[in-house]
Design a protein around this motif. Structure first.
Motif, PDB file in Angstrom:
ATOM      1  N   PHE A 107       0.842  -1.459   0.067  1.00 36.15           N
ATOM      2  CA  PHE A 107      -0.193  -0.075   0.007  1.00 36.15           C
ATOM      3  C   PHE A 107       0.943   1.566  -0.090  1.00 36.15           C
ATOM      4  CE2 PHE A 107      -2.209  -2.955   2.686  1.00 36.15           C
ATOM      5  CZ  PHE A 107      -3.075  -3.045   2.304  1.00 36.15           C
ATOM      6  N   HIS A 108      -0.062   2.169  -1.013  1.00 37.80           N
ATOM      7  CA  HIS A 108       0.673   3.657  -0.680  1.00 37.80           C
ATOM      8  C   HIS A 108       0.299   4.583   0.185  1.00 37.80           C
ATOM      9  CE1 HIS A 108       3.089   7.530  -2.101  1.00 37.80           C
ATOM     10  NE2 HIS A 108       4.218   6.956  -1.656  1.00 37.80           N
ATOM     11  N   PHE A 109       0.208   4.808   1.296  1.00 40.10           N
ATOM     12  CA  PHE A 109      -0.658   5.594   2.215  1.00 40.10           C
ATOM     13  C   PHE A 109      -0.336   7.352   1.964  1.00 40.10           C
ATOM     14  CE2 PHE A 109      -1.661   1.825   4.555  1.00 40.10           C
ATOM     15  CZ  PHE A 109      -2.756   1.993   4.540  1.00 40.10           C
ATOM     16  N   LYS A 110      -1.681   8.175   1.258  1.00 39.06           N
ATOM     17  CA  LYS A 110      -1.315   9.327   1.532  1.00 39.06           C
ATOM     18  C   LYS A 110      -0.856  10.382   2.373  1.00 39.06           C
ATOM     19  CE  LYS A 110      -5.183   9.949  -1.747  1.00 39.06           C
ATOM     20  NZ  LYS A 110      -6.196  10.303  -2.455  1.00 39.06           N
ATOM     21  N   THR A 111      -0.427   9.422   3.747  1.00 41.05           N
ATOM     22  CA  THR A 111      -0.348  10.723   4.791  1.00 41.05           C
ATOM     23  C   THR A 111       0.657  10.030   5.659  1.00 41.05           C
ATOM     24  OG1 THR A 111      -2.601  10.640   6.523  1.00 41.05           O
ATOM     25  CG2 THR A 111      -1.869  12.856   4.902  1.00 41.05           C
ATOM     26  N   VAL A 112       1.339  10.057   6.675  1.00 38.85           N
ATOM     27  CA  VAL A 112       1.908   9.487   7.917  1.00 38.85           C
ATOM     28  C   VAL A 112       1.416   8.997   8.738  1.00 38.85           C
ATOM     29  CG1 VAL A 112       3.916   9.350   9.392  1.00 38.85           C
ATOM     30  CG2 VAL A 112       4.581  10.544   7.132  1.00 38.85           C
ATOM     31  N   GLU A 113      -0.248   9.518   9.240  1.00 36.25           N
ATOM     32  CA  GLU A 113      -1.421   9.284   9.993  1.00 36.25           C
ATOM     33  C   GLU A 113      -1.690   8.445   9.686  1.00 36.25           C
ATOM     34  OE1 GLU A 113      -0.724  12.576   8.947  1.00 36.25           O
ATOM     35  OE2 GLU A 113       0.725  13.801  10.860  1.00 36.25           O
ATOM     36  N   GLN A 114      -2.165   8.198   8.718  1.00 41.65           N
ATOM     37  CA  GLN A 114      -3.172   7.118   8.152  1.00 41.65           C
ATOM     38  C   GLN A 114      -2.527   5.695   7.641  1.00 41.65           C
ATOM     39  OE1 GLN A 114      -3.646   9.124   3.907  1.00 41.65           O
ATOM     40  NE2 GLN A 114      -5.973   9.998   4.800  1.00 41.65           N
ATOM     41  N   VAL A 115      -0.879   5.788   7.729  1.00 46.84           N
ATOM     42  CA  VAL A 115      -0.079   4.917   8.476  1.00 46.84           C
ATOM     43  C   VAL A 115       0.202   4.266   9.549  1.00 46.84           C
ATOM     44  CG1 VAL A 115       2.767   4.223   7.861  1.00 46.84           C
ATOM     45  CG2 VAL A 115       2.108   5.545   5.814  1.00 46.84           C
ATOM     46  N   LEU A 116       0.325   5.686  10.168  1.00 50.95           N
ATOM     47  CA  LEU A 116       0.489   4.712  11.578  1.00 50.95           C
ATOM     48  C   LEU A 116      -0.910   4.483  12.227  1.00 50.95           C
ATOM     49  CD1 LEU A 116       2.177   7.735  12.994  1.00 50.95           C
ATOM     50  CD2 LEU A 116       3.000   5.671  13.096  1.00 50.95           C
ATOM     51  N   GLU A 117      -2.133   4.549  11.981  1.00 55.21           N
ATOM     52  CA  GLU A 117      -3.027   3.861  12.067  1.00 55.21           C
ATOM     53  C   GLU A 117      -3.640   3.128  11.498  1.00 55.21           C
ATOM     54  OE1 GLU A 117      -7.795   5.375  11.080  1.00 55.21           O
ATOM     55  OE2 GLU A 117      -6.751   7.089  10.958  1.00 55.21           O
ATOM     56  N   PHE A 118      -3.500   2.746  10.859  1.00 56.73           N
ATOM     57  CA  PHE A 118      -3.218   1.244  10.133  1.00 56.73           C
ATOM     58  C   PHE A 118      -2.530   0.222  10.496  1.00 56.73           C
ATOM     59  CE2 PHE A 118      -1.014  -1.887   7.395  1.00 56.73           C
ATOM     60  CZ  PHE A 118      -2.375  -2.891   6.841  1.00 56.73           C
ATOM     61  N   HIS A 119      -1.238   0.719  11.116  1.00 62.51           N
ATOM     62  CA  HIS A 119      -0.130   0.130  11.969  1.00 62.51           C
ATOM     63  C   HIS A 119      -1.248  -0.201  13.660  1.00 62.51           C
ATOM     64  CE1 HIS A 119       2.976  -1.433  13.884  1.00 62.51           C
ATOM     65  NE2 HIS A 119       3.108  -0.784  14.683  1.00 62.51           N
ATOM     66  N   ARG A 120      -1.587   1.094  14.129  1.00 69.13           N
ATOM     67  CA  ARG A 120      -2.659   0.424  15.178  1.00 69.13           C
ATOM     68  C   ARG A 120      -3.312  -0.165  14.992  1.00 69.13           C
ATOM     69  NH1 ARG A 120      -2.394   6.805  15.817  1.00 69.13           N
ATOM     70  NH2 ARG A 120      -0.049   7.116  16.269  1.00 69.13           N
ATOM     71  N   GLY A 121      -4.490  -0.526  14.051  1.00 65.28           N
ATOM     72  CA  GLY A 121      -5.396  -0.954  13.816  1.00 65.28           C
ATOM     73  C   GLY A 121      -5.474  -2.550  13.681  1.00 65.28           C
ATOM     74  N   TYR A 122      -3.938  -2.981  12.521  1.00 61.01           N
ATOM     75  CA  TYR A 122      -4.589  -3.387  11.931  1.00 61.01           C
ATOM     76  C   TYR A 122      -3.104  -4.725  12.441  1.00 61.01           C
ATOM     77  CZ  TYR A 122      -5.323  -7.130   8.155  1.00 61.01           C
ATOM     78  OH  TYR A 122      -5.444  -8.021   6.746  1.00 61.01           O
ATOM     79  N   ASP A 123      -2.099  -4.489  12.989  1.00 67.81           N
ATOM     80  CA  ASP A 123      -0.799  -4.955  13.189  1.00 67.81           C
ATOM     81  C   ASP A 123      -1.672  -6.374  14.584  1.00 67.81           C
ATOM     82  OD1 ASP A 123       2.052  -5.442  14.179  1.00 67.81           O
ATOM     83  OD2 ASP A 123       1.833  -4.189  15.590  1.00 67.81           O
ATOM     84  N   ASN A 124      -0.631  -7.426  14.263  1.00 65.85           N
ATOM     85  CA  ASN A 124      -1.307  -8.491  14.695  1.00 65.85           C
ATOM     86  C   ASN A 124      -2.924  -9.566  14.345  1.00 65.85           C
ATOM     87  OD1 ASN A 124       1.622  -8.942  16.119  1.00 65.85           O
ATOM     88  ND2 ASN A 124       1.164  -7.561  17.696  1.00 65.85           N
ATOM     89  N   HIS A 125      -3.131  -8.610  13.200  1.00 66.22           N
ATOM     90  CA  HIS A 125      -4.136  -9.604  13.083  1.00 66.22           C
ATOM     91  C   HIS A 125      -4.152 -10.865  12.986  1.00 66.22           C
ATOM     92  CE1 HIS A 125      -8.261  -8.884  11.531  1.00 66.22           C
ATOM     93  NE2 HIS A 125      -8.092 -10.187  10.408  1.00 66.22           N
ATOM     94  N   LEU A 126      -4.715 -11.493  12.602  1.00 64.61           N
ATOM     95  CA  LEU A 126      -5.020 -12.998  12.664  1.00 64.61           C
ATOM     96  C   LEU A 126      -5.674 -13.472  12.198  1.00 64.61           C
ATOM     97  CD1 LEU A 126      -3.468 -15.201  13.905  1.00 64.61           C
ATOM     98  CD2 LEU A 126      -4.712 -16.032  15.959  1.00 64.61           C
TER      99      LEU A 126
END
Length: 135
Positions: A107-126
Protein backbone atom coordinates in the motif's frame (compact mmCIF):
# COMPACT_ATOMS: atom_id res chain seq x y z
CA UNK A 1 53.39 10.91 -34.42
CA UNK A 2 50.33 10.35 -32.37
CA UNK A 3 49.75 7.19 -30.49
CA UNK A 4 46.45 5.51 -29.81
CA UNK A 5 47.08 5.54 -26.08
CA UNK A 6 47.65 9.25 -25.72
CA UNK A 7 45.98 10.90 -22.78
CA UNK A 8 44.24 13.49 -24.94
CA UNK A 9 42.21 10.90 -26.85
CA UNK A 10 41.37 8.74 -23.84
CA UNK A 11 37.91 9.22 -22.40
CA UNK A 12 37.82 10.11 -18.76
CA UNK A 13 36.27 7.43 -16.56
CA UNK A 14 32.90 8.35 -15.21
CA UNK A 15 32.17 7.44 -11.68
CA UNK A 16 29.13 5.31 -11.16
CA UNK A 17 26.20 7.51 -10.47
CA UNK A 18 24.74 6.98 -7.05
CA UNK A 19 21.12 7.43 -6.36
CA UNK A 20 20.54 10.67 -4.57
CA UNK A 21 18.09 10.20 -1.72
CA UNK A 22 16.16 13.01 -0.23
CA UNK A 23 16.03 12.52 3.52
CA UNK A 24 13.03 14.82 3.85
CA UNK A 25 10.70 12.49 1.91
CA UNK A 26 8.07 10.87 4.12
CA UNK A 27 7.91 7.10 3.94
CA UNK A 28 4.33 6.03 3.46
CA UNK A 29 4.73 2.69 1.68
CA UNK A 30 3.51 -0.30 3.72
CA UNK A 31 4.20 -3.97 3.04
CA UNK A 32 2.00 -6.60 4.69
CA UNK A 33 3.86 -9.92 4.65
CA UNK A 34 3.24 -13.49 5.78
CA UNK A 35 -0.40 -13.53 4.76
CA UNK A 36 -1.99 -16.97 4.25
CA UNK A 37 -0.83 -18.47 0.95
CA UNK A 38 -4.32 -19.10 -0.42
CA UNK A 39 -6.21 -16.10 0.95
CA UNK A 40 -8.39 -14.60 -1.79
CA UNK A 41 -7.56 -11.04 -2.74
CA UNK A 42 -11.12 -9.81 -2.13
CA UNK A 43 -11.20 -11.36 1.37
CA UNK A 44 -7.96 -9.61 2.30
CA UNK A 45 -9.11 -6.24 1.00
CA UNK A 46 -12.39 -6.71 2.86
CA UNK A 47 -10.38 -7.07 6.09
CA UNK A 48 -8.46 -3.82 5.50
CA UNK A 49 -11.19 -1.71 3.89
CA UNK A 50 -11.54 0.68 6.82
CA UNK A 51 -7.89 1.74 6.44
CA UNK A 52 -7.24 1.12 2.72
CA UNK A 53 -9.55 2.93 0.32
CA UNK A 54 -9.40 5.55 -2.43
CA UNK A 55 -9.28 8.44 0.05
CA UNK A 56 -6.32 7.06 2.01
CA UNK A 57 -4.15 5.28 -0.59
CA UNK A 58 -2.69 6.28 -3.91
CA UNK A 59 -2.18 2.65 -4.96
CA UNK A 60 -2.31 -0.89 -3.61
CA UNK A 61 -1.12 -4.27 -4.87
CA UNK A 62 -1.76 -7.86 -3.79
CA UNK A 63 0.46 -10.82 -4.67
CA UNK A 64 -1.07 -14.26 -4.26
CA UNK A 65 1.06 -16.89 -2.56
CA UNK A 66 1.03 -20.63 -3.16
CA UNK A 67 1.35 -23.74 -1.09
CA UNK A 68 3.85 -26.53 -1.62
CA UNK A 69 2.81 -29.84 -3.16
CA UNK A 70 3.54 -31.56 0.12
CA UNK A 71 0.99 -29.38 1.90
CA UNK A 72 -1.55 -29.94 -0.90
CA UNK A 73 -1.24 -33.71 -0.46
CA UNK A 74 -1.52 -33.41 3.30
CA UNK A 75 -4.69 -31.32 3.03
CA UNK A 76 -6.17 -33.74 0.49
CA UNK A 77 -5.49 -36.82 2.60
CA UNK A 78 -6.71 -35.11 5.75
CA UNK A 79 -10.00 -34.20 4.08
CA UNK A 80 -10.77 -37.68 2.77
CA UNK A 81 -9.39 -39.47 5.83
CA UNK A 82 -7.27 -41.79 3.68
CA UNK A 83 -5.10 -44.23 5.61
CA UNK A 84 -3.62 -46.40 2.85
CA UNK A 85 0.00 -47.16 3.85
CA UNK A 86 1.34 -47.04 0.27
CA UNK A 87 -0.02 -43.56 -0.35
CA UNK A 88 1.13 -42.31 3.05
CA UNK A 89 4.65 -43.66 2.35
CA UNK A 90 4.65 -41.87 -1.02
CA UNK A 91 3.55 -38.71 0.76
CA UNK A 92 6.62 -38.89 3.02
CA UNK A 93 8.93 -38.72 -0.02
CA UNK A 94 7.41 -35.55 -1.46
CA UNK A 95 9.81 -32.65 -1.71
CA UNK A 96 10.37 -31.16 1.72
CA UNK A 97 12.62 -28.42 0.38
CA UNK A 98 9.95 -26.30 -1.28
CA UNK A 99 8.21 -24.17 1.27
CA UNK A 100 4.90 -22.46 0.82
CA UNK A 101 5.07 -18.90 -0.41
CA UNK A 102 3.08 -16.44 1.67
CA UNK A 103 0.81 -13.86 0.08
CA UNK A 104 1.73 -10.21 0.51
CA UNK A 105 0.21 -6.81 -0.07
CA UNK A 106 1.63 -3.35 -0.75
CA UNK A 107 0.00 0.00 0.00
CA UNK A 108 1.07 3.58 -0.54
CA UNK A 109 -0.75 5.83 1.91
CA UNK A 110 -1.09 9.56 1.36
CA UNK A 111 -0.02 10.65 4.86
CA UNK A 112 2.09 9.32 7.70
CA UNK A 113 -0.91 9.58 10.05
CA UNK A 114 -2.78 7.06 7.88
CA UNK A 115 0.19 4.69 8.05
CA UNK A 116 0.24 4.92 11.84
CA UNK A 117 -3.52 4.40 12.04
CA UNK A 118 -3.25 1.30 9.84
CA UNK A 119 -0.39 -0.02 11.96
CA UNK A 120 -2.30 0.47 15.24
CA UNK A 121 -5.45 -1.13 13.89
CA UNK A 122 -4.10 -4.01 11.80
CA UNK A 123 -0.92 -5.05 13.60
CA UNK A 124 -1.08 -8.69 14.82
CA UNK A 125 -4.25 -9.39 12.83
CA UNK A 126 -4.82 -13.15 12.86
CA UNK A 127 -6.09 -15.28 9.98
CA UNK A 128 -7.19 -18.87 10.69
CA UNK A 129 -7.70 -21.27 7.79
CA UNK A 130 -9.93 -24.36 7.50
CA UNK A 131 -7.29 -26.64 8.99
CA UNK A 132 -6.91 -24.41 12.03
CA UNK A 133 -3.52 -22.99 11.03
CA UNK A 134 -3.07 -19.39 12.07
CA UNK A 135 -1.15 -16.79 10.09
Amino acid sequence: MSSKNSKSSAKPKRSKSKRVRNKNVTKTKVVVRRLPPLIPENLFFESVKQWVNEETCTWSRFHQGRISKRQVYFIFFAQIGFKNKNILNAFQYCSKNKESIFSRAYFHFKTVEQVLEFHRGYDNHLFIDRQGLSY
